[in-house]
Write an enzyme that holds these catalytic residues in place. Structure first.
Site, short mmCIF file in Angstrom:
data_model
loop_
_atom_site.label_atom_id
_atom_site.label_comp_id
_atom_site.label_asym_id
_atom_site.label_seq_id
_atom_site.Cartn_x
_atom_site.Cartn_y
_atom_site.Cartn_z
N GLY A 222 3.08 -4.06 -15.63
CA GLY A 222 2.03 -4.51 -15.05
C GLY A 222 0.55 -4.28 -15.52
O GLY A 222 0.45 -3.79 -16.77
N ASP B 16 3.59 -8.54 -7.72
CA ASP B 16 2.24 -8.71 -7.20
C ASP B 16 1.57 -9.92 -7.76
O ASP B 16 0.58 -10.61 -7.10
CB ASP B 16 1.32 -7.53 -7.08
CG ASP B 16 2.05 -6.54 -6.44
OD1 ASP B 16 2.90 -6.63 -5.36
OD2 ASP B 16 1.30 -5.19 -6.50
N GLY C 194 1.57 -6.11 -1.90
CA GLY C 194 0.46 -6.64 -2.51
C GLY C 194 -0.63 -5.60 -2.12
O GLY C 194 -1.15 -5.98 -0.96
N GLU D 224 0.11 -5.44 2.24
CA GLU D 224 0.03 -4.32 2.67
C GLU D 224 -1.41 -3.72 2.40
O GLU D 224 -1.91 -2.44 2.78
CB GLU D 224 0.98 -3.45 1.74
CG GLU D 224 0.90 -3.44 0.42
CD GLU D 224 1.86 -2.81 -0.32
OE1 GLU D 224 2.45 -1.89 -0.05
OE2 GLU D 224 1.99 -3.26 -1.62
N TYR E 179 10.36 -2.06 -0.47
CA TYR E 179 11.04 -2.35 -1.57
C TYR E 179 12.34 -3.39 -1.91
O TYR E 179 12.55 -3.61 -2.93
CB TYR E 179 11.53 -0.98 -2.26
CG TYR E 179 10.42 0.08 -2.55
CD1 TYR E 179 9.63 0.22 -3.52
CD2 TYR E 179 9.97 0.62 -1.21
CE1 TYR E 179 8.65 0.97 -3.65
CE2 TYR E 179 8.90 1.66 -1.52
CZ TYR E 179 8.36 1.69 -2.79
OH TYR E 179 7.18 2.62 -2.70
#
Ligand code: F6P
Length: 337
Positions: free
Chosen positions: A108, A133, A176, A228, A261
């Site tokens: 990422g 994300d 996120g 989140e 998760y």
């Protein structure tokens, strides 16, 4: 050529399909050797690796996680520095020791930042973006995202009936931290009544009013989807704050569900398998053409690449006036204000 491949940062569905795409293309089409580095950049520092063969690739297309393992090791980070250990120098020396002509870094935002630093240090590197994300700059899409959206959507679908049976407000917190892509997409796909993302300010009175208006229109429950990373005045979970405030203000029972998760685990959906395969294969095409210092990217429907220096440190956020938000608003969805 001999190339290295590593996976770094949080895992997501489709990493193994990417490893397969890279290795199959490299071995079968270009006759390259592939070295799989274990545990992300840590494996490059510790020289922990395996030689990839066709046999190592069996079953990878559908498998979640990463067979190479991952870590949050950032060799250029001052915070992670170890006194007396020159990690950047060790990294470069080990790449030379392994005789690698290129290193493929699957990860990422943090990983692409490190890959950019490697490129600047003269290491031939190719980045492949991955995250549920969907917030890596320079690409329209990351594999893993659509799988996560499907998982979240299915979970929210299931909450409609229990919410209705108990006349409750269901608050679902999805992943996120900085970007609300999962909340926006799963919220719209599963018919959310309120969708809250970090990119947009919100007002609890407006949210509660939207819920009460819905009840007055004869609906006996409401679905609220929260990213989140939504900022709240409390240190606890965003979903918890939103649920308890709705309950306090409206007097309607509210319950919170954190998907956590589950959104990151398991097999990739068919869309992500294809995307991962295309990205992995394209990474090797770039290496064969000696086009290093690039990250594989999606632009429109095409697989292309962008210079890593254009990616580093940038997060791809949801534009506050994203088309789907405007359309959702036209359909009565509350986006916080
Ligand atoms: O992969 C991105 C992400 O899923 C975030 O949305 C999430 O909060 C974070 O990773 C958590 O990952 P970890 O607990 O593994 O650091």
């Amino acid at each position: 050529m001999r190339i290295g491949i590593l996976t770094s940062g949080g895992d997501c569905p489709g990493i193994n399909a990417t490893i397969r795409g890279v290795c199959k293309t490299a071995i079968l089409n270009y006759g390259m050797e592939v070295i799989g580095i274990h545990g992300g950049f840590k494996g490059l520092i510790d020289l922990d690796f395996e030689v990839m063969t066709e046999k190592s690739l069996t079953g990878l297309l559908t498998m979640g996680g990463t067979i190479l393992g991952t870590s949050r090791e950032k060799p250029y980070s001052k915070k992670q520095a170890i006194p007396g250990v020159d990690k950047p120098a060790l990294l470069k020396a080990n790449i030379e020791k392994l005789g690698l002509d290129a290193v493929v870094c699957i990860g990422g935002n943090g990983t692409q930042k490190t890959a950019g630093k490697m490129a600047r240090a003269g290491i031939p590197v190719i980045g492949i973006p991955k995250t549920i994300d969907n917030d890596v700059a320079g690409t329209d899409l990351c594999f893993g995202f659509h799988t996560a959206v499907s998982i979240a959507t299915e979970a929210i679908d299931r909450l409609h009936s229990t919410a209705s049976a108990h006349r409750r407000v269901m608050v679902i917190e999805v992943m996120g931290h900085k970007a609300g892509w999962i909340a926006l997409y799963s919220g719209m796909a599963a018919g959310g009544d309120v969708i809250l993302i970090p990119e947009r300010p919100y007002d609890m009175n407006c949210i509660c009013q939207a819920i009460m208006n819905r009840m007055q229109r004869g609906k006996n429950y409401a679905i609220v989807v929260v990213a989140e990373g939504l900022p709240t005045p409390n240190p606890g979970r965003a979903g918890e704050y939103i649920a308890s405030t709705i309950s306090e203000v409206t007097g309607i029972e509210a319950r919170e569900t954190v998907l956590g998760y589950t959104q990151r685990g398991g097999s990739p959906c068919s869309f992500d398998r294809i995307l991962a395969t295309r990205m992995g294969s394209h990474a090797v095409e770039l290496i064969a053409e000696h086009r290093f210092g690039h990250m594989v990217a999606v632009n429109g429907g095409d697989i292309t690449s962008v210079p890593l220096i254009e990616v580093a440190g940038n997060t791809r956020l949801v534009p506050p006036d994203h088309e789907l938000i405007i359309q959702g608003q036209h359909m009565g969805v509350c986006f916080g204000k």
